[in-house]
Design an enzyme around this catalytic site. Structure first.
Site, short mmCIF file in Angstrom:
data_model
loop_
_atom_site.label_atom_id
_atom_site.label_comp_id
_atom_site.label_asym_id
_atom_site.label_seq_id
_atom_site.Cartn_x
_atom_site.Cartn_y
_atom_site.Cartn_z
N LYS A 97 -10.53 10.16 -10.76
CA LYS A 97 -11.10 8.85 -10.46
C LYS A 97 -10.66 8.33 -9.09
O LYS A 97 -11.29 7.42 -8.55
CB LYS A 97 -10.75 7.83 -11.55
CG LYS A 97 -9.30 7.38 -11.60
CD LYS A 97 -9.07 6.43 -12.76
CE LYS A 97 -7.64 5.93 -12.82
NZ LYS A 97 -7.30 5.06 -11.69
N ASP A 98 -9.59 8.88 -8.53
CA ASP A 98 -9.11 8.46 -7.22
C ASP A 98 -9.75 9.24 -6.08
O ASP A 98 -9.54 8.91 -4.91
CB ASP A 98 -7.58 8.61 -7.13
CG ASP A 98 -6.84 7.67 -8.07
OD1 ASP A 98 -7.41 6.62 -8.42
OD2 ASP A 98 -5.71 8.00 -8.47
N ARG A 150 -13.86 -3.16 -11.29
CA ARG A 150 -14.72 -2.70 -12.38
C ARG A 150 -14.27 -3.30 -13.71
O ARG A 150 -15.09 -3.80 -14.49
CB ARG A 150 -14.67 -1.16 -12.46
CG ARG A 150 -15.39 -0.58 -13.68
CD ARG A 150 -15.14 0.92 -13.80
NE ARG A 150 -13.72 1.22 -13.89
CZ ARG A 150 -13.01 1.16 -15.01
NH1 ARG A 150 -13.58 0.81 -16.14
NH2 ARG A 150 -11.73 1.47 -15.00
N ARG A 151 -12.97 -3.26 -13.97
CA ARG A 151 -12.45 -3.81 -15.21
C ARG A 151 -12.63 -5.32 -15.25
O ARG A 151 -13.05 -5.90 -16.25
CB ARG A 151 -10.98 -3.43 -15.38
CG ARG A 151 -10.79 -1.95 -15.69
CD ARG A 151 -9.34 -1.52 -15.58
NE ARG A 151 -9.17 -0.10 -15.96
CZ ARG A 151 -8.16 0.65 -15.57
NH1 ARG A 151 -7.23 0.16 -14.78
NH2 ARG A 151 -8.09 1.92 -15.96
N ARG A 168 0.30 -3.94 -9.85
CA ARG A 168 0.53 -2.69 -9.11
C ARG A 168 1.72 -1.96 -9.68
O ARG A 168 2.51 -2.50 -10.44
CB ARG A 168 0.80 -3.01 -7.63
CG ARG A 168 -0.34 -3.66 -6.87
CD ARG A 168 -1.45 -2.70 -6.54
NE ARG A 168 -0.95 -1.42 -6.03
CZ ARG A 168 -0.55 -1.23 -4.77
NH1 ARG A 168 -0.61 -2.21 -3.89
NH2 ARG A 168 -0.11 -0.05 -4.38
N ARG A 174 4.58 -1.24 -14.47
CA ARG A 174 3.62 -2.24 -14.94
C ARG A 174 3.96 -2.73 -16.34
O ARG A 174 3.84 -3.92 -16.66
CB ARG A 174 2.21 -1.67 -14.89
CG ARG A 174 1.62 -1.69 -13.50
CD ARG A 174 0.20 -1.17 -13.46
NE ARG A 174 0.17 0.29 -13.32
CZ ARG A 174 -0.95 1.00 -13.27
NH1 ARG A 174 -2.12 0.39 -13.41
NH2 ARG A 174 -0.91 2.30 -13.11
N CYS A 267 -18.87 1.39 0.12
CA CYS A 267 -17.79 0.54 -0.40
C CYS A 267 -17.62 0.77 -1.88
O CYS A 267 -18.52 1.29 -2.55
CB CYS A 267 -18.07 -0.94 -0.14
SG CYS A 267 -19.40 -1.62 -1.14
#
Length: 351
Positions: A97-98, A150-151, A168, A174, A267
């Site tokens: 996903k990155d 997105r979340r 972060r 976290r 973007c």
């Protein structure tokens, strides 16, 4: 459909002194993922040496600045790709996903391993676990920790009374921030795959997916997958990786990445996807694009036969077209216009 079983033939004389240099981010999760890949490759190719090199990306080095202030693509990958292209590395293990959907010239997505659970999940602050289990349980004004537009967009679409604050750091960091006595967060939204790989699935309070009551969220493109990047002309490394590839995961990833590549226009965008093999060679994809404030959304769903990378890419193009026809272009036009006017805004947080 099954994992590729073709194992390259490598004789001791070919590989006796070979060392394969494997790059990864220098976080606990990234190193664990790289170790999984290296251990798997070592079993397949016992006469080859594999060395892991961890590197800090710009975002890893600066854990204070919000992600959206970095800007641009390749937030987690640029430094590693520079070493790959320079010949200092032979492959890079990424959280898929990155990985940007457009790779540097001469680099390829060489392999996708078997996919972990791609869903997003809710993790509740320890002191609130008896009171809340799901997003629907949270009172208005509760703070959700996430750095993903997105979340945020998808949760806002269903629960407009919730608030959001950037979060972060590594998973352990976290969770400590969430559980701190003076923490303002009620819950975090994280990837199930990361928690699973770190042995922390016990913290999951709710799984978020399209069919879950009170969930209704689609995951990030490539989420749960490990993508291995290599040089396109490095035939030796490409051959080594063939036996590690999971064909189902690769084709689903190519379809998802094709949607993103078609729509993003330079973007990051709030796009969610969900793919499922419904029968042999038949892939179903659900996708959504949601405005940052959660008030508008465009959805698409379709299934088709997918046997090759080319067919997967074509499937992604069809889903992207369907999204556009259902209103995604209007949402993207607003995002792009706002981004051009003010690039330092939370609208550009990566997925």
């Amino acid at each position: 459909m099954s994992t590729s079983a073709t194992q390259p033939v490598i004789t001791p004389s070919d590989s006796k002194s070979t060392t394969i240099r494997v790059g990864t981010r220098k976080s606990a999760l990234a190193l664990k993922q790289a170790d999984f890949v290296v251990t798997s490759l070592q079993r397949l190719h016992p006469t080859i040496n594999f060395e892991i090199k961890g590197m800090h990306s710009a975002a890893d080095k600066d854990k204070v600045t919000a992600l959206y202030k970095f800007g641009g693509k390749g937030l987690w990958t640029n430094e590693l790709e520079a070493e790959l292209m320079g010949g200092e590395l032979d492959m890079i293990v990424h959280s898929l996903k990155d990985m940007p959907t457009g790779l540097p010239e001469g680099c390829v997505l060489a392999c996708v391993t078997q996919r972990e659970d791609p869903r997003d999940v809710v993790v509740v602050k320890k002191s609130l676990e008896e009171k809340y289990k799901t997003l629907a349980d949270l009172p208005e004004g509760s703070v959700v920790g996430t750095s993903s537009v997105r979340r945020m967009a998808q949760v806002r679409r269903r629960y407009p009374g919730l608030e959001f604050k950037d979060m972060r750091g590594n998973i352990d960091t976290r969770l400590k921030k969430l559980d701190a006595e003076d923490s303002e967060y009620s819950v975090l939204i994280l990837a199930a795959a990361g928690l699973s790989r770190m042995g922390l699935t016990g913290r999951v309070s709710q799984y978020l997916e399209s069919g879950t009551k009170g969930g209704g969220m689609l995951h990030a493109v490539g989420q749960g997958g490990l993508g291995i990047e290599a040089r396109a002309d490095d035939e030796k490394t490409l051959e080594l990786l063939k036996a590690l590839e999971n064909k189902e995961a690769m084709l689903a990833a190519e379809a998802e990445r094709s949607v993103m590549r078609t729509l993003e226009g330079g973007c990051s965008i709030p796009i969610g996807v969900e793919t499922q093999w419904v029968s042999e060679n038949k892939l179903r994809m659900t996708a959504t694009v949601v405005s940052v404030d959660g008030t508008e959304g465009a959805d698409a769903e379709h299934e088709t036969e997918v046997k090759t990378r080319e067919e997967a890419v074509e499937f992604g193009l069809k889903i992207a077209k369907q999204l556009t026809e259902n209103g995604a272009q209007k949402i993207l036009d607003v995002i792009n216009a706002a981004r051009a006017a003010n690039p330092n805004t939370e609208k550009w947080v990566p997925a």
